[in-house]
Scaffold this motif. Structure first.
Motif, PDB file in Angstrom:
ATOM      1  N   VAL A 159      35.493  46.471  38.517  1.00 53.14           N
ATOM      2  CA  VAL A 159      36.577  45.518  38.434  1.00 53.14           C
ATOM      3  C   VAL A 159      37.825  46.174  37.546  1.00 53.14           C
ATOM      4  O   VAL A 159      37.492  46.463  36.329  1.00 53.14           O
ATOM      5  N   GLU A 160      38.970  46.381  38.079  1.00 53.94           N
ATOM      6  CA  GLU A 160      40.081  46.953  37.369  1.00 53.94           C
ATOM      7  C   GLU A 160      41.237  46.070  37.455  1.00 53.94           C
ATOM      8  O   GLU A 160      41.439  45.318  38.494  1.00 53.94           O
ATOM      9  N   SER A 161      42.121  46.273  36.683  1.00 49.60           N
ATOM     10  CA  SER A 161      43.601  45.560  36.819  1.00 49.60           C
ATOM     11  C   SER A 161      44.513  46.541  37.557  1.00 49.60           C
ATOM     12  O   SER A 161      44.279  47.509  37.522  1.00 49.60           O
ATOM     13  N   LYS A 166      47.084  41.627  38.126  1.00 49.56           N
ATOM     14  CA  LYS A 166      45.999  41.218  39.180  1.00 49.56           C
ATOM     15  C   LYS A 166      44.730  41.994  39.005  1.00 49.56           C
ATOM     16  O   LYS A 166      44.835  43.274  39.022  1.00 49.56           O
ATOM     17  N   ASN A 167      43.694  41.320  39.238  1.00 50.84           N
ATOM     18  CA  ASN A 167      42.253  42.140  39.052  1.00 50.84           C
ATOM     19  C   ASN A 167      42.282  42.423  40.514  1.00 50.84           C
ATOM     20  O   ASN A 167      42.195  41.816  41.382  1.00 50.84           O
ATOM     21  N   LEU A 168      41.362  43.526  40.833  1.00 45.89           N
ATOM     22  CA  LEU A 168      40.852  43.958  41.925  1.00 45.89           C
ATOM     23  C   LEU A 168      39.480  44.817  41.879  1.00 45.89           C
ATOM     24  O   LEU A 168      39.058  44.964  40.583  1.00 45.89           O
ATOM     25  N   LEU A 169      39.070  45.085  43.008  1.00 43.29           N
ATOM     26  CA  LEU A 169      37.895  46.078  42.881  1.00 43.29           C
ATOM     27  C   LEU A 169      38.486  47.426  42.977  1.00 43.29           C
ATOM     28  O   LEU A 169      39.285  47.848  44.173  1.00 43.29           O
ATOM     29  N   ARG A 170      38.176  48.432  42.000  1.00 45.48           N
ATOM     30  CA  ARG A 170      39.035  49.457  41.992  1.00 45.48           C
ATOM     31  C   ARG A 170      39.064  50.476  43.335  1.00 45.48           C
ATOM     32  O   ARG A 170      37.839  50.358  43.943  1.00 45.48           O
TER      33      ARG A 170
END
Length: 496
Positions: free
Chosen positions: A252-254, A321-325
């Motif tokens: 998980v990355e921003s 926003k957080n996302l799956l890299r």
């Protein structure tokens, strides 16, 4: 439950005895019924006799339609539409009253079908008949199917759609004498015993032939997956070239580290939910280096370091926003930023880990895959250095013929796609992407102005598929992987 040896012998004797005086057992089910055996048991015995070639068996397959539980109910009490029609009086009835007279499921289905048949008219509160008489065609059809009478295909389809009938497949055998037929099967013996020698009957015994080509039980052992093998191979290449591994344990990355720090504009299509998996919980990041965020905002909005920037209003909430890299370059941006906080020292970094893209799955794409990434950070590097490093890297993977094609990436300029000549396919195949990180990405981090970063990336799956001759990525990675593929590999030797 399997049948006892005695019963199996009886069934076998019965089949062979019957064929002595008759040409054929035309239907194994009737034969089983006449002799009081279960059909499954008779079929097993027939298969065995067929294997010994005492009989020739042919498969019989019959399909017939049978009523489902719902179908059986309607065959007895009538279809829901007819039940509904029957309780509507000539003068009509209030919907509420009609509902009370019928079971809820019967009322619901009955309404749909009776309106479709134009038997009744449904006003808001009132239900009236449109015809005086109706035939319960559904009930009649179900009774005909129950009695094995012919019904046309259109009616079959209609009943099937309503799940009132289901196809039942019956399988059996017809049996004739085989080339080795005898009224009694002579049992071949597998072992010579002491009793045989004492009695002297060993002279008459017929021994079962040894099957020398029969395989033994497969040995169960640990095996490495092809992806892990190629990953190890690539890792070794990087280590031999003097690279150190980046920590890639953040799936998980921003959006900030994944996109903004890489000078990727906020309106870029890759930042759309069609291409990226965004997290619902936690949906945004809490911690970012504020002074650096300010410099990234500045370069996006109005430029700097001889760049015009993108000229739009940069939004902090978009970066949070957080996302799956979507690529491991998110890790590269963190590593380079950390490097800029200390007195500068040249570095060679690599990583091999999982990334995620919201893509339609097909034979060459999955929603997650492994990315291989390498980067070198030093003063005065040029595109020539990048080309030289790529030749060195790919030749160690067995790809000595390379070509480069100019490309566009938001965070590298110049950028090049990498192609390798594939001897098997006899054509050039794209194997990766590369470039030099833009000053707009490096200078806001605080790296010295003469520092250049060359980088390249490729998937782990593509070279593995090429090396192992796999043409569908789902055969290599994911829930449909054939474990046999792994077990057919040479035995696993750890540490080699």
């Amino acid at each position: 439950m399997s049948m006892s040896m005695n019963m199996a012998d009886e069934a076998e004797d019965a089949i062979l005895a019957y064929l002595k005086d008759n040409d054929e057992i035309s239907n194994s089910a009737n034969f089983a019924q006449d002799l009081g055996f279960s059909h499954d048991d008779i079929v097993n015995v027939i298969r065995r006799l067929h294997g010994f070639r005492l009989v020739d068996a042919k498969d019989i397959r019959r399909e017939r339609w049978v009523l489902t539980e719902e179908g059986k109910t309607y065959a007895t009490v009538g279809s829901p539409e007819f039940q509904l029609f029957s309780v509507v009086p000539p003068e009509g009835i209030a919907r509420e009253d009609l509902q009370k007279k019928l079971d809820p499921a019967v009322y619901k289905i009955g309404c749909q079908q009776a309106i479709k048949n134009k038997w009744v008219e449904m006003a808001k509160t009132h239900v009236s008949k449109k015809v005086q008489h109706a035939d319960d065609k559904v009930k009649n059809l179900l009774l005909r199917i129950q009695n094995d009478e012919a019904v046309n295909q259109e009616d079959i389809d209609a009943l099937k759609r309503r799940k009132l009938i289901i196809q039942q497949v019956w399988k059996g055998n017809s049996v004739r004498k085989g080339p080795e037929y005898a009224p009694k099967r002579k049992r071949a013996v597998t072992d010579l015993t002491r009793e045989n020698l004492q009695r002297g009957d060993w002279k008459e015994l017929e021994f079962k032939e040894y099957n020398f080509s029969a395989k033994g039980q497969p040995v169960e052992g640990g095996h490495l997956h092809p992806l892990l093998k190629v990953r190890r191979q690539v890792q070794t290449i990087f280590l031999n070239m003097g690279f150190e591994e980046m920590p890639t344990n953040n799936y998980v990355e921003s959006s900030f580290w994944n996109f903004d720090a890489l000078f990727q504009p906020q309106q870029h299509p890759a930042r759309d939910s069609h291409d990226t998996f965004f997290l619902k919980v936690p949906s945004s990041t809490k911690m970012l280096p504020e002074d650096y965020v300010e410099r990234v905002k500045e370069i996006h909005e109005s430029g700097g370091y001889q760049s015009r920037g993108y000229g739009y209003d940069w939004k902090r909430e978009e970066a949070n926003k957080n996302l799956l890299r979507t690529h491991t370059t998110a890790v590269s941006s963190r590593m380079l930023y950390a490097l800029a906080q200390k007195p500068f020292a040249p570095k060679k970094y690599y990583s091999i880990d999982r990334v995620f893209r919201n893509e339609a799955v097909d034979r060459t794409h999955l929603a997650e895959f492994h990315q291989i990434e390498g980067l070198i950070c030093d003063r005065g590097l040029t595109l020539g250095d990048l080309i030289g490093v790529l030749h060195d890297f790919f030749s160690r993977l067995g790809m000595s013929k390379l070509r480069f094609k100019p490309a566009y990436n938001p965070y590298t300029e110049p950028s090049m796609e990498i192609f390798s000549y594939h001897e098997g396919f006899k054509k050039w195949v794209e194997v990766g992407n590369s470039g030099m990180f833009r000053p707009e990405m490096l200078l806001p981090m605080g790296l010295p102005e003469d520092v250049r970063v060359i980088a390249w990336g490729l998937s782990l799956e593509r070279p593995t598929m090429i090396l192992y001759g796999i043409d569908n990525i789902r055969d290599l990675f994911g829930p449909k992987v054939d474990l046999g593929l792994i077990k057919r590999n040479p035995i696993c030797r750890l540490g080699l």
